[in-house]
Design a protein around this motif. Structure first.
Motif, short mmCIF file in Angstrom:
data_model
loop_
_atom_site.label_atom_id
_atom_site.label_comp_id
_atom_site.label_asym_id
_atom_site.label_seq_id
_atom_site.Cartn_x
_atom_site.Cartn_y
_atom_site.Cartn_z
N GLY A 12 0.80 -1.21 0.00
CA GLY A 12 0.00 0.00 0.00
C GLY A 12 0.83 1.26 0.00
O GLY A 12 0.49 2.25 -0.67
N THR A 13 1.93 1.27 0.74
CA THR A 13 2.77 2.46 0.82
C THR A 13 3.36 2.82 -0.55
O THR A 13 3.33 3.97 -1.00
N GLU A 14 3.89 1.80 -1.23
CA GLU A 14 4.46 2.02 -2.56
C GLU A 14 3.37 2.45 -3.54
O GLU A 14 3.58 3.30 -4.41
N GLY A 15 2.16 1.87 -3.39
CA GLY A 15 1.06 2.22 -4.26
C GLY A 15 0.65 3.67 -4.12
O GLY A 15 0.39 4.37 -5.12
N LEU A 16 0.59 4.18 -2.88
CA LEU A 16 0.25 5.59 -2.65
C LEU A 16 1.29 6.52 -3.26
O LEU A 16 0.97 7.57 -3.84
N ARG A 17 2.55 6.13 -3.15
CA ARG A 17 3.63 6.96 -3.71
C ARG A 17 3.52 7.03 -5.23
O ARG A 17 3.59 8.13 -5.82
N LEU A 18 3.32 5.87 -5.87
CA LEU A 18 3.22 5.85 -7.33
C LEU A 18 1.97 6.57 -7.81
O LEU A 18 1.99 7.23 -8.86
N ALA A 19 0.87 6.45 -7.07
CA ALA A 19 -0.37 7.13 -7.47
C ALA A 19 -0.17 8.65 -7.47
O ALA A 19 -0.67 9.36 -8.36
N GLU A 20 0.60 9.16 -6.51
CA GLU A 20 0.80 10.60 -6.40
C GLU A 20 1.82 11.10 -7.43
O GLU A 20 1.67 12.19 -7.99
N ILE B 130 -8.48 -1.09 2.20
CA ILE B 130 -9.45 -0.08 2.65
C ILE B 130 -8.72 1.20 3.07
O ILE B 130 -9.11 2.32 2.70
N GLU B 131 -7.63 1.04 3.81
CA GLU B 131 -6.86 2.20 4.27
C GLU B 131 -6.24 2.94 3.08
O GLU B 131 -6.23 4.17 3.03
N VAL B 132 -5.71 2.18 2.11
CA VAL B 132 -5.12 2.81 0.92
C VAL B 132 -6.17 3.60 0.17
O VAL B 132 -5.93 4.73 -0.27
N LEU B 133 -7.38 3.01 0.02
CA LEU B 133 -8.45 3.70 -0.71
C LEU B 133 -8.84 5.00 -0.01
O LEU B 133 -9.05 6.04 -0.67
N LYS B 134 -8.92 4.96 1.32
CA LYS B 134 -9.26 6.19 2.06
C LYS B 134 -8.21 7.28 1.83
O LYS B 134 -8.55 8.46 1.64
N GLN B 135 -6.92 6.90 1.87
CA GLN B 135 -5.87 7.91 1.67
C GLN B 135 -5.86 8.44 0.24
O GLN B 135 -5.59 9.63 0.02
N LEU B 136 -6.18 7.57 -0.72
CA LEU B 136 -6.27 8.04 -2.11
C LEU B 136 -7.37 9.08 -2.26
O LEU B 136 -7.18 10.10 -2.95
N LYS B 137 -8.51 8.85 -1.61
CA LYS B 137 -9.64 9.76 -1.75
C LYS B 137 -9.44 11.06 -0.95
O LYS B 137 -10.01 12.10 -1.31
N HIS B 138 -8.63 11.02 0.11
CA HIS B 138 -8.40 12.22 0.92
C HIS B 138 -7.30 13.10 0.33
O HIS B 138 -7.18 14.27 0.71
N ASN B 139 -6.49 12.55 -0.56
CA ASN B 139 -5.40 13.32 -1.16
C ASN B 139 -5.94 14.04 -2.40
O ASN B 139 -6.42 13.41 -3.34
#
Length: 713
Positions: free
Chosen positions: A617-625, A644-653
């Motif tokens: 999830g951490t690497e996924g958030l970095r690449l998404a940004e 679920i946590e990754v999805l929440k952070q994606l939507k809040h960013n």
């Protein structure tokens, strides 16, 4: 038979005593026991005393009537003043300081039959009757003479002797009552002991019930959690087997193909067992959610026909027949669960039918629809008919070695039917075949009609791409809305050319869907006007109409053309092509399972997508940004940050909130998770699918929904 034993006249008070004595003696001679003798004597003396007290004189007659059984009948008649308030006395509502009425009430309780007639000023007639004991012989004329002789020989007792006799009877009665009281006390003690034992037993049963409930909850939790842990590697095995069998990485030898096929079948069988276990556990735990929707039986039958056709490949001598669904109403219930019930019925029928047919049909009666699946198979023995709906039960037969199953299909079907407000039943004859029935209400009982929503207004949703749909048919508008609602497009309707012109003045759509005929009005001039106007000429126009005049449409300036009825996937692909023609498309896969990512890449290997991978999830958030992909495929079960946590952070960013997310998981979802994911993702895919083609098709549909253009390399 009517035999008179004795007749007495009551004129003096001692005649009342004599009547009592004679009544007791007659009862004794007729075979009554001592207790009944006292009852008869008391009843007769009570009425005789009333006769003497209120009428002054009367006649008492003792008789035996009837054949079998015989009855002692005592008639007491007088010519006195009568009883004016007889009805009140018999109903127990009369009160008297002198005790009047109590003799009548108490006498009724001592005999089998009691009759009384009284006429004011003319007198009263009383008839009391007691059935002779069963052991007593029938009274004959000869025995009657013996009784009369014994009555004449016995000298009458004086009142003092009678009082002494009554005292003895009272003492005897008191002794009997004391004995009964002791017996009741003993019985009460036994009941108390029994009650204590019952209370202890109930306490033990409650404890056992609590233990069973906890065990059931543990079982359900185990199935829910472990089923996912089993599914993940099994899905990988099945998907990789498909890739090998599809020869995507080179040819296989015949022996290798056979081995891979065995692996795939074994994994598929184990996955089927896990799926059935999970479904059973969810139903038993009350966690199965019903999702009612409108659907037609004909569409359901069509889907089942295509889905189950591969099973016929193993037995060409069996025909699968779906009777035409004619004049059947639209159903509003859970289509998926109805399909699951019928799928279990049909697959069982095909497995246990060697030749003949399996026929599926539906009938209606009083807002109830009954689905039936009839086969010409081996049938079910009477001794097995009570067991087939038990969990894990498989009936022994000659086909059992050839047919594999979990033994959960029928129990699960029954529970699902009951969940929908219906039930299942069957008829079977050994060697002739079986018919299974699923009876379900037209409308799911828990359904509450929702308030009808108005058509979309021209209020732009900033997070979606506005598409102006110029169409006057409400059904077609609804279809377009359903086609586009899962993607990033917002449907904005205009039913006339004037409305369409007003819409273009208020907002700029990313595309226009245009019908050529609107309420008997052609839109050719409007199409030309769009392309001549400097403000609208760059808006792509997709013409969709029933007239096959593509050349004229394109010559008039339209960018694309489709003919009605239009396929959803094709419509979305055309829109995506028009809206994002030159855009580089990146797809980010976030999944800790290397095999799952490999399978997804193989499914998309003939597209022009630039696929990025993240193992957590951490690497996924970095690449998404940093990479800002056009879509993300996200797994839920990952170490560290879960999906679920990754999805929440994606939507809040703010940088990643608008990126469409597709959930791809084998995890069984709770209702709360299902609702959250449905609101924050464009699609939820299951890693376990029936075939490689299904997996590819579902993934591509989800990507088109997310707005990607799937051009082939």
């Amino acid at each position: 038979m009517n035999l008179t034993i004795l007749t007495l006249e009551i004129r003096y008070e001692q005649d009342v005593v004599l009547t009592r004595q004679k009544a007791r003696k007659i009862a004794e001679l007729l075979g009554f026991d001592s207790q009944i003798q006292v009852r008869i004597a008391t009843a007769v003396s009570e009425i005789a005393r009333n006769t003497f007290q209120y009428a002054g004189r009367g006649i008492v007659e003792f008789k035996v009537e009837g054949e079998a059984p015989q009855n002692l009948v005592v008639g007491i008649n007088d010519n006195g003043p009568g009883i004016p308030n007889l009805k009140t006395i018999l109903e127990g509502r009369y009160t008297s300081t002198s005790g009047m009425g109590w003799g009548i009430i108490n006498t009724q309780k001592l005999v089998d039959q009691f009759q009384i007639e009284s006429v004011v000023g003319q007198g009263t007639k009383v008839l009391i009757s007691k059935k002779l004991p069963k052991k007593a012989p029938n009274l004959t004329n000869q025995r009657l003479e013996q009784i009369k002789q014994e009555l004449d020989e016995r000298s009458p007792q004086n009142p003092f002797e009678e009082i002494q006799r009554q005292n003895q009877e009272l003492l005897q009665a008191m002794a009997e009552l004391r004995k009964r009281e002791e017996e009741l006390m003993h019985l009460n003690r036994e009941l108390e002991d029994t009650n204590r034992g019952v209370v202890a037993l109930y306490a033990e049963l409650d404890e056992k019930a609590d233990s069973l409930q906890k065990a059931n909850e543990l079982k359900t939790r185990f199935f829910s959690n472990m089923s996912h842990e089993f599914r993940t590697p099994l899905n990988s095995v099945i998907s990789l087997s498909r890739i090998l069998l599809a020869r995507m990485d080179g040819p296989l030898t015949a022996e290798q193909e056979k081995q891979v096929t065995f692996i795939q079948k074994a994994a598929g069988g184990l996955l089927e067992l896990i799926n059935d276990l999970l479904d059973m556990a969810k139903v038993e735990a009350g966690k199965t959610t019903v999702h009612p929707s409108d659907f037609e039986v004909s569409d359901l039958f069509g889907a089942l026909r295509g889905m189950l056709r591969p099973l016929l490949a193993y037995n060409s001598s069996v025909a699968l027949i779906f009777d035409e669904a004619v004049d059947l109403p639209t159903l509003h219930t859970d289509e998926g669960k109805v399909a699951q019930i019928l799928r279990n019925f049909i697959s069982n029928a095909l497995k246990y039918t060697q030749q003949g047919e399996v026929r599926v049909k539906a009938t209606v009666n009083d807002r109830i629809i009954t689905f039936s699946v009839a086969d010409t198979g081996i049938g079910i023995a009477p001794s097995d008919r009570e067991r087939i709906f038990e969990d894990f039960v498989q009936i022994e037969s000659e086909l059992q070695k050839r047919v594999k199953g979990t033994g959960l299909g029928l129990p699960l079907s029954k529970k699902l039917a009951q969940l929908l407000g219906g039930d299942v039943s069957f008829q079977s004859e050994l060697g002739q075949g079986s018919t299974f029935f699923a009876t379900i209400p037209f409308v799911y009982p828990g359904y509450t009609p929702a308030t009808a929503l108005p058509l979309p207004t021209w209020q732009i949703d900033p997070e979606r791409y506005p598409v102006l749909v110029v169409e006057d048919n409400d059904e077609t508008l609804l279809i377009y809305e359903k086609y586009l609602q899962a993607a990033n497009y917002q449907t904005l309707a205009a039913k006339t050319v004037n409305e369409a012109k007003q819409a273009l003045q208020r907002f700029r759509p990313v595309a226009i869907i245009l019908d050529i005929l609107l309420q008997k009005q052609h839109t050719w001039s409007f199409l030309s006007e769009i392309k001549r106007n400097e403000a609208t000429r760059n808006i792509p126009v997709l013409v969709i109409t029933v007239i096959d005049n593509e050349k004229q449409v394109l010559a008039s300036g339209a960018d694309e053309f489709l003919i009605k009825p239009v396929d959803r996937l094709l419509l979305l692909a055309k829109l995506d092509t028009l809206v994002k023609q030159e855009k580089l498309q990146k797809l980010l896969l976030i999944d800790d399972d290397l095999a799952s990512r490999y399978v997804l890449k193989q499914l998309l290997n003939n597209t022009s997508l630039d696929i990025l991978e993240a193992a957590n999830g951490t690497e996924g958030l970095r690449l998404a940004e940093t990479e800002k992909p056009q879509a993300i495929v996200l797994d839920l079960n990952m170490p560290g940050r879960d999906g679920i946590e990754v999805l929440k952070q994606l939507k809040h960013n703010p940088i990643t909130s608008a990126i469409p997310v597709i959930i791809n998981t084998s995890k069984p979802l709770e209702p709360e998770e299902q609702n959250y994911l449905a609101k924050n993702s464009v699609a939820i895919l299951a890693k376990q699918t029936s075939s490689q083609a299904d997996a590819s098709n579902q993934l591509r549909q989800a990507l088109v929904r997310a707005g990607l253009i799937l051009n082939h390399n």
